[in-house]
Design a protein around this motif. Structure first.
Motif, short mmCIF file in Angstrom:
data_model
loop_
_atom_site.label_atom_id
_atom_site.label_comp_id
_atom_site.label_asym_id
_atom_site.label_seq_id
_atom_site.Cartn_x
_atom_site.Cartn_y
_atom_site.Cartn_z
N ARG A 1 0.86 -1.20 0.00
CA ARG A 1 0.00 0.00 0.00
C ARG A 1 0.89 1.23 0.00
O ARG A 1 2.02 1.20 0.47
CB ARG A 1 -0.87 0.05 1.25
CG ARG A 1 -1.94 -1.00 1.33
CD ARG A 1 -2.75 -0.79 2.57
NE ARG A 1 -3.67 0.31 2.37
CZ ARG A 1 -4.97 0.23 2.61
NH1 ARG A 1 -5.48 -0.87 3.07
NH2 ARG A 1 -5.74 1.26 2.42
N THR B 1 -2.61 0.29 -4.01
CA THR B 1 -3.63 0.79 -3.09
C THR B 1 -4.94 0.99 -3.83
O THR B 1 -6.01 0.61 -3.33
CB THR B 1 -3.15 2.11 -2.45
OG1 THR B 1 -1.91 1.87 -1.79
CG2 THR B 1 -4.17 2.65 -1.46
N TYR B 2 -4.86 1.57 -5.03
CA TYR B 2 -6.05 1.72 -5.86
C TYR B 2 -6.70 0.36 -6.10
O TYR B 2 -7.92 0.21 -5.96
CB TYR B 2 -5.69 2.39 -7.19
CG TYR B 2 -6.80 2.30 -8.21
CD1 TYR B 2 -7.83 3.22 -8.23
CD2 TYR B 2 -6.81 1.27 -9.15
CE1 TYR B 2 -8.87 3.12 -9.15
CE2 TYR B 2 -7.83 1.16 -10.07
CZ TYR B 2 -8.86 2.08 -10.08
OH TYR B 2 -9.88 1.98 -10.98
N SER C 1 -7.81 6.07 -2.65
CA SER C 1 -6.37 5.87 -2.77
C SER C 1 -5.64 7.21 -2.81
O SER C 1 -4.56 7.35 -2.23
CB SER C 1 -6.02 5.00 -3.97
OG SER C 1 -6.50 5.55 -5.17
N TYR D 1 1.10 3.12 -5.03
CA TYR D 1 -0.15 3.88 -5.15
C TYR D 1 -1.15 3.08 -5.99
O TYR D 1 -2.32 2.96 -5.62
CB TYR D 1 0.15 5.25 -5.75
CG TYR D 1 -1.05 6.09 -6.06
CD1 TYR D 1 -2.03 6.35 -5.10
CD2 TYR D 1 -1.20 6.67 -7.31
CE1 TYR D 1 -3.12 7.14 -5.39
CE2 TYR D 1 -2.29 7.48 -7.60
CZ TYR D 1 -3.25 7.70 -6.64
OH TYR D 1 -4.33 8.48 -6.93
N GLU E 1 -5.46 8.54 0.73
CA GLU E 1 -4.43 7.83 1.48
C GLU E 1 -3.04 8.31 1.07
O GLU E 1 -2.16 8.47 1.92
CB GLU E 1 -4.55 6.32 1.27
CG GLU E 1 -3.58 5.52 2.11
CD GLU E 1 -3.82 4.04 2.05
OE1 GLU E 1 -2.85 3.31 1.72
OE2 GLU E 1 -4.94 3.59 2.33
#
Length: 173
Positions: free
Chosen positions: A36, A75-76, A101, A72, A104
């Motif tokens: 993440r 995370t998405y 995302s 990134y 974050e």
């Protein structure tokens, strides 16, 4: 001359992208490769703190947007799957995964700036670090670059008393 006598380095370019890939060991603790963006940014901060404590002078992290973009995107993907599992439409999955995302990412970069400007070394100095970014090849890298600029421009602190922090120095390409 003193850096040669004390076996310390003065200035360096840290290859943080390769350090993160596959994981690394720091102070007898094995860090697994992040999955993440918040973990990746936290680990980058830890690596910078460690480097800073072991030498004097500044150091650079080139193309930080390219380093962080894969995490990134991971995370998405996690958010996308979360929204898909609850039955959201394709359009909603994309929209909300992108929003969550990105939020974050920004929160992580805020913590990164605060870490670099509040945790000093035993010498009483803060990591003099420069990051370059902005030569983007895709949307993920672009979002990281945009978030870095937004975080810096927004500043830190209470509303009405916000200030921009010093580190990392930003080189926008």
């Amino acid at each position: 001359l003193s850096d040669l006598l004390l076996r310390q380095f003065n200035c360096c370019i840290a290859d943080i992208g390769n350090i993160l890939k596959g994981g690394f060991e720091l102070e007898n603790i094995f860090y697994t490769e992040p999955k993440r963006i918040k973990t990746a940014v936290g680990q980058v901060g830890d690596i910078i703190q460690q480097i800073s404590g072991q030498h004097f002078g500044g150091h650079s992290v080139g193309n930080i947007d390219k380093i962080l973009a894969p995490y990134y995107k991971m995370t998405y993907d996690l958010f996308y799957e979360k929204f898909k599992q609850v039955g959201a439409s394709e359009e909603d999955c994309v929209f909300y995964a992108r929003k969550e995302s990105y939020d974050e990412l920004k929160q992580s970069l805020q913590g990164f700036e605060i870490k670099l400007n509040t945790i000093g070394s035993s010498r009483g100095s803060y990591p003099f670090v420069t990051t370059s970014f902005g030569d983007c090849d895709n949307d993920w890298e672009f979002d990281v670059a945009r978030a870095m600029l937004e975080v810096r421009l927004e500043g830190h602190g209470k509303k009405g008393f916000k200030k921009r922090l010093i580190f990392p120095k930003l080189i926008f390409l």
